[in-house]
Scaffold this motif. Structure first.
Motif, PDB file in Angstrom:
ATOM      1  N   UNK A  11       0.851  -1.154  -0.039  1.00  0.00           N
ATOM      2  CA  UNK A  11      -0.027  -0.055  -0.028  1.00  0.00           C
ATOM      3  C   UNK A  11       0.721   1.371   0.199  1.00  0.00           C
ATOM      4  N   UNK A  12       2.014   1.191  -0.812  1.00  0.00           N
ATOM      5  CA  UNK A  12       2.775   2.449  -0.732  1.00  0.00           C
ATOM      6  C   UNK A  12       2.909   2.984  -2.272  1.00  0.00           C
ATOM      7  N   UNK A  13       3.308   4.399  -2.158  1.00  0.00           N
ATOM      8  CA  UNK A  13       3.396   4.973  -3.487  1.00  0.00           C
ATOM      9  C   UNK A  13       4.579   4.394  -4.338  1.00  0.00           C
ATOM     10  N   UNK A  14       4.306   4.083  -5.181  1.00  0.00           N
ATOM     11  CA  UNK A  14       5.479   3.517  -6.357  1.00  0.00           C
ATOM     12  C   UNK A  14       6.612   4.286  -6.277  1.00  0.00           C
ATOM     13  N   UNK A  15       6.570   5.567  -6.164  1.00  0.00           N
ATOM     14  CA  UNK A  15       7.733   6.467  -6.130  1.00  0.00           C
ATOM     15  C   UNK A  15       8.588   6.605  -4.976  1.00  0.00           C
ATOM     16  N   UNK A  16       8.021   6.140  -3.880  1.00  0.00           N
ATOM     17  CA  UNK A  16       8.666   6.022  -2.533  1.00  0.00           C
ATOM     18  C   UNK A  16       9.296   4.538  -2.683  1.00  0.00           C
ATOM     19  N   UNK A  17       9.048   3.698  -3.071  1.00  0.00           N
ATOM     20  CA  UNK A  17       9.550   2.359  -3.381  1.00  0.00           C
ATOM     21  C   UNK A  17      10.522   2.455  -4.432  1.00  0.00           C
ATOM     22  N   UNK A  18      10.480   3.272  -5.515  1.00  0.00           N
ATOM     23  CA  UNK A  18      11.653   3.379  -6.300  1.00  0.00           C
ATOM     24  C   UNK A  18      12.707   4.223  -5.711  1.00  0.00           C
ATOM     25  N   UNK A  19      12.367   5.180  -4.911  1.00  0.00           N
ATOM     26  CA  UNK A  19      13.338   5.965  -4.202  1.00  0.00           C
ATOM     27  C   UNK A  19      14.111   5.024  -3.203  1.00  0.00           C
ATOM     28  N   UNK A  30      21.862  -4.179  -5.959  1.00  0.00           N
ATOM     29  CA  UNK A  30      21.034  -3.892  -4.589  1.00  0.00           C
ATOM     30  C   UNK A  30      21.109  -5.129  -3.857  1.00  0.00           C
ATOM     31  N   UNK A  31      21.381  -4.768  -2.565  1.00  0.00           N
ATOM     32  CA  UNK A  31      21.511  -6.008  -1.461  1.00  0.00           C
ATOM     33  C   UNK A  31      19.790  -6.204  -1.160  1.00  0.00           C
ATOM     34  N   UNK A  32      19.315  -7.322  -1.296  1.00  0.00           N
ATOM     35  CA  UNK A  32      17.969  -7.341  -1.314  1.00  0.00           C
ATOM     36  C   UNK A  32      17.370  -7.612   0.295  1.00  0.00           C
ATOM     37  N   UNK A  33      18.370  -8.246   1.178  1.00  0.00           N
ATOM     38  CA  UNK A  33      17.964  -8.106   2.614  1.00  0.00           C
ATOM     39  C   UNK A  33      18.084  -6.770   3.324  1.00  0.00           C
ATOM     40  N   UNK A  34      18.985  -5.862   2.589  1.00  0.00           N
ATOM     41  CA  UNK A  34      18.965  -4.471   3.478  1.00  0.00           C
ATOM     42  C   UNK A  34      18.096  -3.821   2.702  1.00  0.00           C
ATOM     43  N   UNK A  35      17.503  -3.916   1.437  1.00  0.00           N
ATOM     44  CA  UNK A  35      16.426  -3.223   0.654  1.00  0.00           C
ATOM     45  C   UNK A  35      15.093  -3.737   1.564  1.00  0.00           C
ATOM     46  N   UNK A  36      14.924  -4.793   1.721  1.00  0.00           N
ATOM     47  CA  UNK A  36      13.776  -5.456   2.425  1.00  0.00           C
ATOM     48  C   UNK A  36      13.728  -4.892   3.925  1.00  0.00           C
ATOM     49  N   UNK A  37      14.669  -4.926   4.589  1.00  0.00           N
ATOM     50  CA  UNK A  37      14.710  -4.131   5.867  1.00  0.00           C
ATOM     51  C   UNK A  37      14.324  -2.882   5.852  1.00  0.00           C
ATOM     52  N   UNK A  38      14.861  -2.024   5.021  1.00  0.00           N
ATOM     53  CA  UNK A  38      14.286  -0.679   4.743  1.00  0.00           C
ATOM     54  C   UNK A  38      12.969  -0.328   4.466  1.00  0.00           C
ATOM     55  N   UNK A  39      12.512  -1.443   3.759  1.00  0.00           N
ATOM     56  CA  UNK A  39      11.064  -1.272   3.609  1.00  0.00           C
ATOM     57  C   UNK A  39      10.114  -1.587   4.648  1.00  0.00           C
ATOM     58  N   UNK A  40      10.613  -2.617   5.626  1.00  0.00           N
ATOM     59  CA  UNK A  40      10.017  -2.629   6.963  1.00  0.00           C
ATOM     60  C   UNK A  40      10.083  -1.620   7.703  1.00  0.00           C
ATOM     61  N   UNK A  41      11.266  -0.925   7.671  1.00  0.00           N
ATOM     62  CA  UNK A  41      11.531   0.341   8.506  1.00  0.00           C
ATOM     63  C   UNK A  41      10.253   1.248   8.219  1.00  0.00           C
ATOM     64  N   UNK A  42       9.929   1.316   6.967  1.00  0.00           N
ATOM     65  CA  UNK A  42       8.954   2.400   6.471  1.00  0.00           C
ATOM     66  C   UNK A  42       7.320   2.277   7.450  1.00  0.00           C
ATOM     67  N   UNK A  43       7.392   0.978   7.916  1.00  0.00           N
ATOM     68  CA  UNK A  43       6.061   0.733   8.904  1.00  0.00           C
ATOM     69  C   UNK A  43       5.094   0.262   7.867  1.00  0.00           C
ATOM     70  N   UNK A  44       5.091  -0.117   6.760  1.00  0.00           N
ATOM     71  CA  UNK A  44       4.028  -0.475   5.873  1.00  0.00           C
ATOM     72  C   UNK A  44       4.170  -1.941   5.718  1.00  0.00           C
TER      73      UNK A  44
END
Length: 191
Positions: free
Chosen positions: A150-158, A177-191
Protein backbone atom coordinates in the motif's frame (compact mmCIF):
# COMPACT_ATOMS: atom_id res chain seq x y z
CA UNK A 1 68.90 -42.20 11.37
CA UNK A 2 67.19 -41.41 14.70
CA UNK A 3 68.69 -37.93 14.53
CA UNK A 4 67.03 -37.33 11.13
CA UNK A 5 63.70 -38.62 12.40
CA UNK A 6 63.94 -36.37 15.48
CA UNK A 7 64.77 -33.34 13.28
CA UNK A 8 61.84 -34.13 10.97
CA UNK A 9 59.43 -34.47 13.91
CA UNK A 10 60.66 -31.21 15.49
CA UNK A 11 60.39 -29.39 12.16
CA UNK A 12 56.90 -30.83 11.62
CA UNK A 13 55.75 -29.69 15.07
CA UNK A 14 57.33 -26.25 14.62
CA UNK A 15 55.70 -25.71 11.21
CA UNK A 16 52.37 -26.99 12.55
CA UNK A 17 52.54 -24.48 15.41
CA UNK A 18 53.47 -21.59 13.10
CA UNK A 19 51.14 -22.30 10.18
CA UNK A 20 48.34 -24.04 12.07
CA UNK A 21 48.14 -21.92 15.23
CA UNK A 22 50.20 -18.70 15.26
CA UNK A 23 49.43 -17.49 11.71
CA UNK A 24 45.65 -18.11 11.95
CA UNK A 25 45.52 -16.36 15.34
CA UNK A 26 47.49 -13.39 14.00
CA UNK A 27 45.35 -13.13 10.84
CA UNK A 28 42.15 -13.35 12.91
CA UNK A 29 43.41 -10.70 15.33
CA UNK A 30 44.36 -8.28 12.56
CA UNK A 31 40.99 -8.84 10.81
CA UNK A 32 39.10 -8.24 14.06
CA UNK A 33 40.94 -4.95 14.58
CA UNK A 34 40.86 -3.62 11.00
CA UNK A 35 37.61 -5.13 9.64
CA UNK A 36 35.47 -6.35 12.55
CA UNK A 37 32.14 -6.47 10.67
CA UNK A 38 33.56 -8.42 7.74
CA UNK A 39 35.58 -10.71 10.02
CA UNK A 40 32.39 -11.68 11.83
CA UNK A 41 30.41 -12.51 8.69
CA UNK A 42 28.89 -9.09 7.85
CA UNK A 43 25.94 -9.91 10.09
CA UNK A 44 22.85 -7.73 9.88
CA UNK A 45 20.70 -7.19 12.97
CA UNK A 46 17.18 -5.85 13.24
CA UNK A 47 16.11 -4.62 16.67
CA UNK A 48 19.09 -6.47 18.18
CA UNK A 49 18.07 -9.79 16.60
CA UNK A 50 20.14 -11.44 13.89
CA UNK A 51 18.35 -10.99 10.54
CA UNK A 52 21.01 -12.52 8.31
CA UNK A 53 24.24 -11.66 6.56
CA UNK A 54 24.70 -9.07 3.86
CA UNK A 55 26.92 -11.62 2.06
CA UNK A 56 24.47 -14.55 1.85
CA UNK A 57 21.22 -14.43 -0.06
CA UNK A 58 17.90 -15.17 1.61
CA UNK A 59 14.63 -16.42 0.20
CA UNK A 60 11.83 -13.90 0.16
CA UNK A 61 8.56 -15.13 -1.34
CA UNK A 62 5.90 -12.76 0.00
CA UNK A 63 4.65 -10.19 -2.54
CA UNK A 64 5.49 -7.29 -0.22
CA UNK A 65 9.20 -8.06 -0.38
CA UNK A 66 11.78 -7.89 -3.12
CA UNK A 67 12.73 -11.39 -4.22
CA UNK A 68 16.31 -12.54 -4.39
CA UNK A 69 18.03 -14.40 -7.12
CA UNK A 70 17.05 -18.10 -7.18
CA UNK A 71 19.34 -20.47 -5.30
CA UNK A 72 20.28 -23.97 -6.44
CA UNK A 73 21.86 -25.09 -3.15
CA UNK A 74 20.61 -28.23 -1.48
CA UNK A 75 18.77 -29.41 0.49
CA UNK A 76 17.17 -25.93 0.54
CA UNK A 77 17.80 -22.51 -0.97
CA UNK A 78 20.65 -20.27 0.24
CA UNK A 79 22.34 -23.03 2.23
CA UNK A 80 25.89 -21.74 2.88
CA UNK A 81 27.06 -25.26 3.77
CA UNK A 82 26.23 -26.41 0.24
CA UNK A 83 27.31 -23.50 -1.93
CA UNK A 84 27.00 -24.49 -5.56
CA UNK A 85 25.18 -23.87 -8.78
CA UNK A 86 22.73 -26.28 -10.34
CA UNK A 87 25.34 -27.64 -12.80
CA UNK A 88 22.60 -27.85 -15.42
CA UNK A 89 23.91 -27.17 -18.91
CA UNK A 90 22.16 -24.99 -21.48
CA UNK A 91 20.86 -28.04 -23.37
CA UNK A 92 19.42 -29.69 -20.25
CA UNK A 93 15.59 -29.58 -20.32
CA UNK A 94 15.53 -29.33 -16.50
CA UNK A 95 17.21 -25.89 -16.76
CA UNK A 96 14.58 -24.70 -19.24
CA UNK A 97 11.77 -26.08 -17.08
CA UNK A 98 13.15 -24.38 -13.95
CA UNK A 99 13.42 -21.06 -15.80
CA UNK A 100 9.86 -21.34 -17.10
CA UNK A 101 8.56 -22.11 -13.59
CA UNK A 102 10.36 -19.08 -12.17
CA UNK A 103 9.01 -16.80 -14.91
CA UNK A 104 5.50 -18.18 -14.32
CA UNK A 105 5.81 -17.50 -10.57
CA UNK A 106 6.93 -13.91 -11.25
CA UNK A 107 4.09 -13.34 -13.73
CA UNK A 108 1.55 -14.86 -11.32
CA UNK A 109 2.73 -12.61 -8.48
CA UNK A 110 2.48 -9.51 -10.71
CA UNK A 111 0.05 -10.26 -13.57
CA UNK A 112 0.02 -6.71 -14.93
CA UNK A 113 3.77 -6.62 -15.38
CA UNK A 114 4.57 -7.53 -18.99
CA UNK A 115 8.14 -6.19 -18.95
CA UNK A 116 10.92 -8.63 -19.83
CA UNK A 117 12.00 -10.57 -16.73
CA UNK A 118 15.63 -9.79 -15.78
CA UNK A 119 17.81 -12.86 -16.08
CA UNK A 120 18.99 -12.89 -12.45
CA UNK A 121 15.41 -13.38 -11.27
CA UNK A 122 15.30 -16.57 -13.35
CA UNK A 123 18.83 -18.03 -13.25
CA UNK A 124 20.64 -19.10 -10.10
CA UNK A 125 24.15 -17.78 -9.50
CA UNK A 126 27.21 -20.00 -9.55
CA UNK A 127 27.43 -20.04 -5.76
CA UNK A 128 23.70 -20.23 -5.11
CA UNK A 129 24.18 -17.63 -2.37
CA UNK A 130 24.08 -14.31 -4.24
CA UNK A 131 22.63 -11.64 -1.89
CA UNK A 132 22.30 -8.98 -4.57
CA UNK A 133 20.30 -8.30 -7.71
CA UNK A 134 20.71 -5.70 -10.40
CA UNK A 135 18.87 -2.38 -10.16
CA UNK A 136 16.84 -3.54 -13.20
CA UNK A 137 15.71 -6.67 -11.31
CA UNK A 138 14.73 -4.53 -8.33
CA UNK A 139 12.83 -2.05 -10.52
CA UNK A 140 11.01 -4.96 -12.18
CA UNK A 141 9.52 -5.76 -8.76
CA UNK A 142 8.72 -2.21 -7.57
CA UNK A 143 5.03 -2.11 -8.57
CA UNK A 144 4.28 -5.50 -6.99
CA UNK A 145 5.97 -4.52 -3.73
CA UNK A 146 4.31 -1.08 -3.65
CA UNK A 147 0.87 -2.57 -4.30
CA UNK A 148 1.29 -5.30 -1.65
CA UNK A 149 2.42 -2.75 0.96
CA UNK A 150 0.00 0.00 0.00
CA UNK A 151 2.89 2.35 -0.75
CA UNK A 152 3.41 4.95 -3.42
CA UNK A 153 5.49 3.54 -6.30
CA UNK A 154 7.77 6.59 -6.23
CA UNK A 155 8.66 5.93 -2.57
CA UNK A 156 9.57 2.32 -3.30
CA UNK A 157 11.62 3.44 -6.31
CA UNK A 158 13.41 5.95 -4.07
CA UNK A 159 14.28 3.12 -1.65
CA UNK A 160 15.70 1.09 -4.53
CA UNK A 161 17.77 4.07 -5.66
CA UNK A 162 19.00 4.70 -2.09
CA UNK A 163 20.11 1.07 -1.76
CA UNK A 164 21.78 0.78 -5.16
CA UNK A 165 25.53 0.42 -4.81
CA UNK A 166 27.77 1.46 -7.68
CA UNK A 167 30.76 -0.29 -9.16
CA UNK A 168 33.56 -1.03 -6.74
CA UNK A 169 36.33 1.55 -7.11
CA UNK A 170 34.23 3.01 -9.93
CA UNK A 171 35.20 0.28 -12.43
CA UNK A 172 34.79 -3.22 -10.94
CA UNK A 173 31.56 -5.16 -11.19
CA UNK A 174 28.11 -3.85 -11.91
CA UNK A 175 25.68 -1.71 -9.91
CA UNK A 176 23.75 -3.88 -7.44
CA UNK A 177 21.09 -3.88 -4.74
CA UNK A 178 21.40 -5.95 -1.57
CA UNK A 179 17.97 -7.59 -1.20
CA UNK A 180 18.11 -8.12 2.59
CA UNK A 181 19.07 -4.50 3.25
CA UNK A 182 16.39 -3.22 0.86
CA UNK A 183 13.70 -5.37 2.47
CA UNK A 184 14.75 -4.23 5.94
CA UNK A 185 14.44 -0.61 4.75
CA UNK A 186 10.95 -1.43 3.50
CA UNK A 187 10.03 -2.86 6.91
CA UNK A 188 11.40 0.28 8.56
CA UNK A 189 8.80 2.36 6.70
CA UNK A 190 6.11 0.71 8.83
CA UNK A 191 4.05 -0.45 5.86
Amino acid sequence: MSRLIRQAVVLFLLLTAVTGVLYPLAATGVAQVLFPAAANGSLVKKDGVLAGSSLIGQSFTQPGYFWSRPSATSPGPNNPAASSGSNLGPTNPALTDAAKQRIDALRKADPGNDAPVPVELVAASGSGLDPEISPAAARYQVKRVARARGMDVAKVEALVDAHTKGRQLGVLGEPRVNVLELNMALDATGR
